[in-house]
Every structure is written in structure tokens, then in C-alpha cells.
Design a protein around this motif. Structure first.
Motif, mmCIF file in Angstrom:
data_model
loop_
_atom_site.group_PDB
_atom_site.id
_atom_site.type_symbol
_atom_site.label_atom_id
_atom_site.label_comp_id
_atom_site.label_asym_id
_atom_site.label_seq_id
_atom_site.Cartn_x
_atom_site.Cartn_y
_atom_site.Cartn_z
ATOM 1 N N LEU A 181 0.815 -1.219 0.000
ATOM 2 C CA LEU A 181 0.000 0.000 0.000
ATOM 3 C C LEU A 181 0.849 1.269 0.000
ATOM 4 O O LEU A 181 0.311 2.376 0.082
ATOM 5 N N GLY A 182 2.162 1.106 -0.073
ATOM 6 C CA GLY A 182 3.035 2.277 -0.179
ATOM 7 C C GLY A 182 3.727 2.687 1.101
ATOM 8 O O GLY A 182 4.467 3.679 1.115
ATOM 9 N N THR A 341 -4.045 -2.665 11.931
ATOM 10 C CA THR A 341 -4.435 -4.083 11.916
ATOM 11 C C THR A 341 -5.905 -4.303 12.244
ATOM 12 O O THR A 341 -6.457 -5.345 11.896
ATOM 13 N N GLU A 342 -6.543 -3.345 12.927
ATOM 14 C CA GLU A 342 -7.954 -3.509 13.268
ATOM 15 C C GLU A 342 -8.861 -2.563 12.490
ATOM 16 O O GLU A 342 -10.055 -2.453 12.778
ATOM 17 N N ALA A 343 -8.319 -1.901 11.501
ATOM 18 C CA ALA A 343 -9.132 -0.987 10.693
ATOM 19 C C ALA A 343 -10.099 -1.774 9.812
ATOM 20 O O ALA A 343 -9.716 -2.807 9.245
ATOM 21 N N PRO A 344 -11.354 -1.325 9.672
ATOM 22 C CA PRO A 344 -12.306 -2.021 8.798
ATOM 23 C C PRO A 344 -11.825 -2.089 7.353
ATOM 24 O O PRO A 344 -12.083 -3.061 6.647
ATOM 25 N N ASP A 345 -11.109 -1.045 6.927
ATOM 26 C CA ASP A 345 -10.585 -0.978 5.563
ATOM 27 C C ASP A 345 -9.116 -0.585 5.669
ATOM 28 O O ASP A 345 -8.783 0.583 5.894
ATOM 29 N N THR A 346 -8.228 -1.571 5.519
ATOM 30 C CA THR A 346 -6.806 -1.316 5.717
ATOM 31 C C THR A 346 -6.280 -0.256 4.762
ATOM 32 O O THR A 346 -5.554 0.662 5.162
ATOM 33 N N ALA A 347 -6.636 -0.361 3.501
ATOM 34 C CA ALA A 347 -6.130 0.584 2.506
ATOM 35 C C ALA A 347 -6.571 2.009 2.822
ATOM 36 O O ALA A 347 -5.776 2.959 2.737
ATOM 37 N N ALA A 348 -7.838 2.172 3.190
ATOM 38 C CA ALA A 348 -8.339 3.505 3.512
ATOM 39 C C ALA A 348 -7.649 4.057 4.760
ATOM 40 O O ALA A 348 -7.327 5.254 4.832
#
Length: 361
Positions: A181-182, A341-348
Motif C-alpha cells: 500500500l506504499g 491491523t484492526e481498521a475495517p478498511d486497511t487501505a483507507a
């Protein structure tokens, strides 16, 4: 925050108290001290866990008995200060001003642990209270930590001054996903005692780091990190006692060290690490911390003292809600765990966090 009408010295020392009050008044607002320390210039008959007994010359006192009774003992003379508290021993060397005892009382009242308050007191110089910012910020006045082994014969390689977003991740799969993801800096913190699992995960994470030319650090497992050709390792203060720092440096592996206050910063700098992690800034549930949270005010002071001397990373309880405030201290990197690690949308989540760093520049 007044020190007057309190027993802060024993025997009572009005002149010292007045100087301490004047210094304290110039240090700004700090949370109320969790312990109201009493600095004892002679051992009182009744002493306990809130007493710091100071000897400024050779003496015949039974220090072991005082420690057994719960008091802290500070022996400071000849350019060397040795603080003992329970089983811990803190050694500082250097020069200090005549006002150092009064400054010690003032910094203890700012709720610094005795070893950190002592660092600041020894860095204090007479007349500092007349400066626009009375806080000790001149690194050259700070004491040195004594009784340390020699640092490695070669310095640890350097890393970027501003490491930016620094996710701490549980597996090689997570490392690969985040680097895709950069993200350019990450750490593998693998909580495992299985040798085969550690080898596989560390090698996988290191390969992902090489693929992206990223700064990939391995937490704790320095032998495996060397074997895998890792960019760097991250160690805690306790690991400095057991890890072979010479082997890490000779392998060309970078070293990050955790610190939890002024004393540990000075101790860590002795070994010439590639970066220092400062924390825990906020309460965290990802690991058991040996100290209370540092908070933003302390973090800002640490950054002002050390910025430009070594890359700095804020760590502990940092998430998207507080990241902007953390970066406002001037620090160049922040380590996050659950915010990724616990984000609903990792990329966002990664995009939003990276944007905060971009706005800082």
C-alpha cells in the motif's frame, strides 16, 4: 503547584524550599505529582517509600537498611550521582549547579520518576529560571549515564531522519500487505516461541521489505534478523543487557531502541542507535508497559532536546484520532498497531494516516 507549606526537605530548609518554589514556578503546568517526595538531607528516624535520602559526601550510613525500609537513596559527590531504589540502580556523571537539589524537588513535583527528575536537576543551571523557556534544553549540560559497557566498535548504520508512518505488524502477510500500500517503514512483532515459525515469518517479512526497498525492522529476534538480512531490529531497554550489539552492528543491521524517559534516552544514546522510540505516549493494550504514559507535553520536550541528534519515533497508544497532535510535537515518525491491523478498511486507513504525515511536511 506551590511547594510552600509542604515538607519537601528534611530537616526543614527554608532557603532550598524558596529556590525550589521559584524554579517550579517557571516550569509550567504539569499534572499533580503522584508521590509527594520528601528530600532528606540526613536520614530521618522514620522513613518510607516517599523519602529520597541524599548524601553529598562520604558517609557511614547503612544504605542497605534504608533501602530495605523502602526509601530511595541518592549518593552525589565528586561528579557522580548514584540513585538506588528497591533493586534498581541509576548512575549519572557530569557537573551540576549549586541549585541542583532545589531543582530536583521542582522536577519531582512535575511528576517525573526520581531517576528522570535527577537527570533534569543535574542538567539545570543557575539562572535558567530567568530564561523565556526555563526547561533544560541544552544537551551539553545533561549528565552521562555511567557504568555502561562500551558501545559497539562500529556505529549502527543510519536510517532516514523522518521514518514517517511506522506500522507494527503481527505477521509477514501483514507486512507484505501494508508495504504493497506504499508504506516504507514497518516492524514485524511476532509473538511466537516456535523457532520454525519465527524463521519463516522473519524471512517472509524481510523479503517483502527487500522487494519494496522498505525500512523493515524485526522486533526482539536479532539473531534471526541478522540471518535473514533484515534492514533493522528493534529492542527494548532490557534487551540491551542480553543482545550482542556488536554482532548487530558488524552485520550492518540498524538498531532502534525503546525508551521511557530521560534516563533511558541518555542510556540508549550511549550505544549510538539508528533511532529512538519514545513512549508509551498514551495508554496501550498491545503490551505491558513498565512506566506510566508519557503524554504529549513530555513528548514535545523530548523532541526539542533530541531532534536532529537521532531519528525519533513516538510509540504507544497512537491512533488516527491523536496522530495529528502527536505530529504537532515535531516528531518525524509514529508507530501504530491497531489503527492499521484492526481498521475495517486497511487501505483507507493507511491512506488517511499517510495524509497526516504528508500535511506535516
Amino acid at each position: 503547584m506551590s511547594l510552600l507549606n509542604r515538607e519537601i526537605f528534611w530537616p526543614p530548609a527554608d532557603e532550598l524550599t524558596e529556590v525550589a518554589e521559584r524554579i517550579r514556578g517557571r516550569l509550567g503546568e504539569w499534572p499533580a505529582a503522584s508521590t509527594q517526595w520528601r528530600i532528606c538531607l540526613t536520614p530521618p528516624e522514620a522513613h518510607g517509600a516517599s523519602d529520597l535520602i541524599v548524601f553529598t559526601e562520604t558517609h557511614g550510613a547503612d544504605v542497605e537498611r534504608l533501602l530495605a525500609d523502602g526509601a530511595a537513596v541518592l549518593e552525589a559527590h565528586g561528579g557522580r550521582a548514584v540513585l538506588r531504589r528497591e533493586d534498581a540502580r541509576f548512575v549519572l556523571e557530569g557537573e551540576w549547579s549549586d541549585d541542583w537539589l532545589a531543582a530536583l524537588a521542582a522536577f519531582l513535583d512535575c511528576d517525573f520518576e526520581p531517576h528522570d527528575a535527577l537527570v533534569l536537576a543535574l542538567a539545570w543551571r543557575a539562572g535558567d529560571e530567568n530564561k523565556p523557556d526555563a526547561w533544560p534544553v541544552d544537551f551539553d549540560t545533561f549528565p552521562r549515564v555511567g557504568d555502561l559497557p562500551a558501545p559497539p566498535s562500529v556505529p549502527f548504520p543510519s536510517c532516514p531522519e523522518r521514518l514517517g508512518l511506522y506500522p507494527v505488524l503481527p505477521s509477514a502477510d501483514w507486512v507484505a500487505r501494508v508495504l504493497d500500500l506504499g508504506v516504507t517503514t514497518a516492524q514485524l512483532r511476532r509473538k511466537s516461541t516456535d523457532a520454525a515459525d519465527l524463521k519463516r515469518e522473519i524471512e517472509g517479512a524481510v523479503n517483502a521489505g527487500h522487494k519494496h526497498q522498505a525500512q523493515l525492522f524485526i522486533n526482539d529476534h536479532w539473531r534471526e534478523a541478522i540471518a535473514a538480512g533484515a534492514y533493522g531490529v528493534h529492542l527494548g531497554q532490557e534487551d540491551v543487557q542480553t543482545a550482542d550489539l556488536e554482532a548487530i552492528a558488524q552485520a550492518g543491521v540498524r538498531l532502534g531502541l525503546s525508551t521511557h524517559g530521560y534516563y533511558e534516552m541518555l542510556r540508549a544514546l550511549h550505544f549510538r542507535p539508528s533511532y529512538l522510540a519514545l513512549g508509551a505516549v498514551f495508554p496501550t493494550t498491545t503490551k505491558v508497559m513498565p512506566t506510566a504514559p508519557q503524554g504529549l507535553a513530555r513528548l514535545a520536550r523530548y523532541v526539542r532536546l533530541l531532534d536532529g541528534r537521532v531519528p525519533l519515533v513516538a510509540i504507544g497508544g497512537v491512533n488516527g484520532d491523536v496522530l495529528r497532535d502527536v505530529l504537532a510535537t515535531g516528531i518525524g515518525s509514529a508507530a501504530l498497531v491497531r489503527a492499521v491491523t484492526e481498521a475495517p478498511d486497511t487501505a483507507a486507513a493507511v491512506t488517511a494516516l499517510q495524509l497526516e504525515f504528508a500535511q506535516q511536511c
